[in-house]
Scaffold this motif. Structure first.
Motif, short mmCIF file in Angstrom:
data_model
loop_
_atom_site.label_atom_id
_atom_site.label_comp_id
_atom_site.label_asym_id
_atom_site.label_seq_id
_atom_site.Cartn_x
_atom_site.Cartn_y
_atom_site.Cartn_z
N ARG A 15 -2.94 9.55 -0.43
CA ARG A 15 -4.10 9.45 -1.33
C ARG A 15 -3.81 8.49 -2.47
N ALA A 16 -2.58 8.54 -3.00
CA ALA A 16 -2.23 7.70 -4.14
C ALA A 16 -2.28 6.21 -3.79
N ILE A 17 -1.76 5.84 -2.60
CA ILE A 17 -1.70 4.41 -2.26
C ILE A 17 -3.06 3.86 -1.83
N ARG A 18 -4.04 4.75 -1.69
CA ARG A 18 -5.41 4.25 -1.49
C ARG A 18 -5.95 3.62 -2.78
N ALA A 19 -5.39 4.07 -3.92
CA ALA A 19 -5.85 3.55 -5.21
C ALA A 19 -4.88 2.54 -5.78
N PHE A 20 -3.58 2.83 -5.64
CA PHE A 20 -2.57 1.97 -6.27
C PHE A 20 -1.41 1.77 -5.32
N ASN A 21 -1.25 0.54 -4.84
CA ASN A 21 -0.20 0.21 -3.89
C ASN A 21 0.43 -1.12 -4.29
N PRO A 22 1.40 -1.08 -5.23
CA PRO A 22 1.97 -2.34 -5.73
C PRO A 22 2.84 -3.03 -4.69
N ILE A 23 2.59 -4.32 -4.48
CA ILE A 23 3.33 -5.14 -3.52
C ILE A 23 3.92 -6.33 -4.27
N GLN A 24 5.15 -6.68 -3.93
CA GLN A 24 5.78 -7.86 -4.54
C GLN A 24 4.93 -9.10 -4.24
N SER A 25 4.56 -9.81 -5.28
CA SER A 25 3.73 -11.00 -5.10
C SER A 25 4.54 -12.13 -4.47
N LYS A 26 3.92 -12.84 -3.52
CA LYS A 26 4.60 -13.98 -2.89
C LYS A 26 4.58 -15.21 -3.80
N TYR A 27 3.62 -15.24 -4.71
CA TYR A 27 3.39 -16.48 -5.47
C TYR A 27 3.70 -16.35 -6.96
N LEU A 28 3.66 -15.12 -7.47
CA LEU A 28 3.88 -14.91 -8.91
C LEU A 28 4.99 -13.90 -9.12
N PRO A 29 5.67 -13.96 -10.28
CA PRO A 29 6.65 -12.91 -10.56
C PRO A 29 5.96 -11.57 -10.72
#
Length: 268
Positions: A163-177
C-alpha cells in the motif's frame, strides 16, 4: 493502451530464510516471485499436474504432497518415509526444473544480505518485497496489471508495504543526484495469501528460492553446501538448475543486469 483492455498477470511469492535480524536469524533472506499472464495460468497448472501424476506413477510421490524443497533435500518428513535413493531425489529435482522451464512465466529473486548492514532496524521483508515488486512493475512497463498472491504468515507487513509504495516509491534517478518518486501503479488489489500446500506456484517459488539460496552460498559466499543437502546434490548440480532456468528464459535478467542470473542483492 488506450481503448484496449489491459492484460492481467498473476504473481506468486515465497521465501527462503527468515526476515529477522537477531543472532539466531539466517544470515540472508531470499524473496522469490514468479508471474504469468492470466491466460497462461491453466496451461502452466496442467504442466505441473501432469508432472505430479508422473512422479506418483514412477516414485510413489503422492500427488497431494506439498513439494517443500528444503525438507525434501534434507530428508525431513514426510519425504523420509519414501526411502528414496540419492539418484531418485536428483531425478525428481531435475523433473521439477525441466517442468518449470516449459512454463510461460518469469521469475525475480531478491536477496537481502544481512552481513551487509549493521542496522538492526533494517526492514528485511519490506525491502525485499519493495525491490521485487519494483522489478515486476518495470517489466509490466504499463502494458499489463498484476495481482499478488503470497504464502501465509506475513500478510500484514506485506500489505502495508504494498500500500505504501502505491503512494511513495523512491527510485535512484538516472539523470539527477538523489531520488525520484515512481509510485507503483499496475498492482491491483491488496496482496492476498494462500496456503502453499494448495498452490503449485507458491511451491515453485519455494523451489527456485531454495536453489538461489544454495547458489548464493556456494558462489557468492564461497561456502560449503549444507551437510545434509550435500549428501544428495553437489555444487555442479545447483549450478545446472540455475543454468537450466536461465537458458529457458524463465529468469528476469533485467532485474539486475550486472548479475548473470538477474539476482537482485541488497544492501549494495
Amino acid at each position: 493502451m488506450k481503448g484496449e483492455l489491459m492484460k492481467t498477470y498473476i504473481a506468486y511469492f515465497d521465501e527462503t530464510g527468515d526476515d529477522g535480524v537477531t543472532i539466531n536469524s539466517s544470515d540472508h533472506f531470499i524473496l522469490t516471485s514468479l508471474y504469468m499472464p492470466a491466460e497462461s495460468w491453466q496451461q502452466n497448472f496442467e504442466k505441473m499436474r501432469i508432472l505430479r501424476r508422473e512422479l506418483k506413477d514412477k516414485y510413489g510421490f503422492h500427488v497431494s504432497e506439498e513439494m517443500h524443497t528444503k525438507h525434501f533435500l534434507t530428508d525431513k518428513n514426510p519425504y523420509r518415509e519414501y526411502h528414496w535413493s540419492k539418484e531418485t531425489k536428483q531425478d525428481i529435482i531435475k523433473a521439477f526444473t525441466l517442468t518449470i522451464a516449459k512454463m510461460d512465466l518469469k521469475i525475480v529473486n531478491v536477496i537481502i544480505d544481512k552481513k551487509k548492514f549493521k542496522d538492526n532496524n533494517y526492514h528485511v521483508l519490506e525491502n525485499a518485497l519493495k525491490y521485487n515488486i519494483q522489478r515486476i512493475e518495470n517489466d509490466s512497463d504499463g502494458q499489463w496489471n498484476y495481482l499478488v498472491i503470497t504464502d501465509e504468515g506475513r500478510i500484514a507487513p506485506m500489505r502495508k508495504t504494498a500500500r505504501a509504495i502505491r503512494a511513495f516509491n523512491p527510485i535512484q534517478s538516472k539523470y539527477l543526484p538523489g531520488f525520484v518518486n515512481h509510485p507503483i501503479s499496475n498492482m491491483i488489489e491488496d496482496i492476498m495469501e494462500k496456503n502453499s500446500s494448495e498452490s503449485y506456484f507458491i511451491q515453485i517459488c519455494d523451489f527456485v528460492s531454495f536453489f538461489v539460496h544454495l547458489y548464493f552460498k556456494i558462489e557468492i559466499r564461497k561456502e560449503e553446501l549444507p551437510k545434509r543437502v550435500g549428501t544428495v546434490i553437489d555444487n555442479l548440480f545447483v549450478k545446472r538448475v540455475m543454468v537450466t532456468l536461465k537458458e529457458a528464459k524463465k529468469l528476469n535478467l533485467k532485474a539486475n543486469e550486472t548479475n548473470m542470473y538477474g539476482l537482485v542483492i541488497y544492501p549494495k
